[in-house]
Design an enzyme around this catalytic site. Structure first.
Site, mmCIF file in Angstrom:
data_model
loop_
_atom_site.group_PDB
_atom_site.id
_atom_site.type_symbol
_atom_site.label_atom_id
_atom_site.label_comp_id
_atom_site.label_asym_id
_atom_site.label_seq_id
_atom_site.Cartn_x
_atom_site.Cartn_y
_atom_site.Cartn_z
ATOM 1 N N MET A 255 0.861 -0.780 -0.409
ATOM 2 C CA MET A 255 -0.224 -0.057 -0.099
ATOM 3 C C MET A 255 0.712 1.282 -0.185
ATOM 4 S SD MET A 255 -2.602 -0.988 2.574
ATOM 5 C CE MET A 255 -2.026 -1.180 3.603
ATOM 6 N N GLY B 168 1.375 4.557 4.682
ATOM 7 C CA GLY B 168 2.372 2.972 4.039
ATOM 8 C C GLY B 168 2.297 2.113 4.950
ATOM 9 N N SER B 169 2.524 0.786 4.355
ATOM 10 C CA SER B 169 2.376 -0.229 4.614
ATOM 11 C C SER B 169 2.374 -2.116 3.758
ATOM 12 C CB SER B 169 1.557 -0.494 6.041
ATOM 13 O OG SER B 169 0.072 0.325 5.931
ATOM 14 N N ARG B 170 2.241 -2.192 4.064
ATOM 15 C CA ARG B 170 2.247 -4.060 3.809
ATOM 16 C C ARG B 170 1.496 -4.899 4.197
ATOM 17 N NH1 ARG B 170 7.397 -7.323 2.173
ATOM 18 N NH2 ARG B 170 6.123 -9.423 2.570
#
Length: 250
Positions: free
Chosen positions: A120, A208-210
């Protein structure tokens, strides 16, 4: 529209609307607006005030929480996050999702499974949703680093939170929220014992990440590397279905 049943035969009504702002983000947006107005009105520093005001709209946009139409097929596993599929690999699930945690509810079985990783960016919706309906069996938070979430080793070294869902038929699906370079907090909306519907909001990761999802054995993904997913809508796999799917970037 919330709660309305729509289908592929034309039933239901839909239209574009401004997405809601999740309560978790309203305070950040209001703080940004207040700071920008201070520079604009109190100090008359337009060079700083106007960019900050623009940034405040970006903060509100980051925490947008649009409605989604969730496919309800029993076999469908739904994407838990908006973003781009960056990794599809055969791996062992995290130990935290496998080992006996003393709750009396077993974790994921041993053996390799397919892991689908969705990255993301700061421009994606960051509300995460459950890929299946059922009972939350585990929510395990692990502190860690904040390296680039696109890297494979981020699954083992970054700050992360594992969630395990058990369906009514006993099938378990695990997924992991992973913090990235900018992300600094994973916010859960659920706890062990909660009942969740497929596509229900279960948490968010700030800035922001996953998200990694571990498909059950004998199940291949219906998404490809580079494909964009929509949380709560994109069918990421169908239980028990296998097969190669190829795509062309264009």
């Amino acid at each position: 529209m919330a709660g309305e049943i729509l289908d592929n035969k034309g039933r239901g009504e839909a239209g574009w609307d401004w997405p809601a702002i999740h309560p978790e983000g309203r305070k950040f947006g209001l703080i940004a607006v207040a700071v920008s107005l201070f520079f604009l009105l109190a100090l008359d520093w337009e060079l700083i005030g106007w960019p900050l005001l623009l940034l405040s709209f970006g903060v509100f946009a980051f925490f947008r929480d649009p409605e989604r139409v969730v496919p309800q097929g029993e076999a469908a596993i739904i994407a838990p996050a908006d973003g781009i599929v960056t990794l599809i690999e055969e791996v062992e699930p995290p130990l935290e999702l496998q080992i006996d945690d003393g709750s009396g509810f077993p974790g994921l079985p041993n053996g390799t499974v397919t892991r689908v990783s969705i990255f993301m960016s700061v421009f994606d919706v960051h509300i995460n949703r459950t890929p299946v309906g059922g009972t939350v069996r585990r929510v395990v938070y692990i502190p860690g680093k904040f390296m680039n979430a696109e890297l494979d080793k981020a699954s083992e070294e970054n700050e992360r939170q594992h969630i395990l869902i058990e369906r009514s038929d006993g099938l378990k699906i695990g997924f992991t929220q992973i913090a990235g370079l900018v992300a600094r907090r994973i916010v859960p909306f659920v706890k062990p014992g909660d009942m969740v519907a497929k596509g229900q909001r279960v948490g968010l990761i700030r800035f922001g990440s996953r998200v990694d999802i571990y498909l059950p054995a004998g199940t291949d993904p219906k998404v490809m590397i580079g494909q964009t997913t929509i949380a709560g809508e994109t069918v990421i796999a169908e239980i028990g279905q296998r097969g190669l799917i190829e795509g062309i970037s264009q």
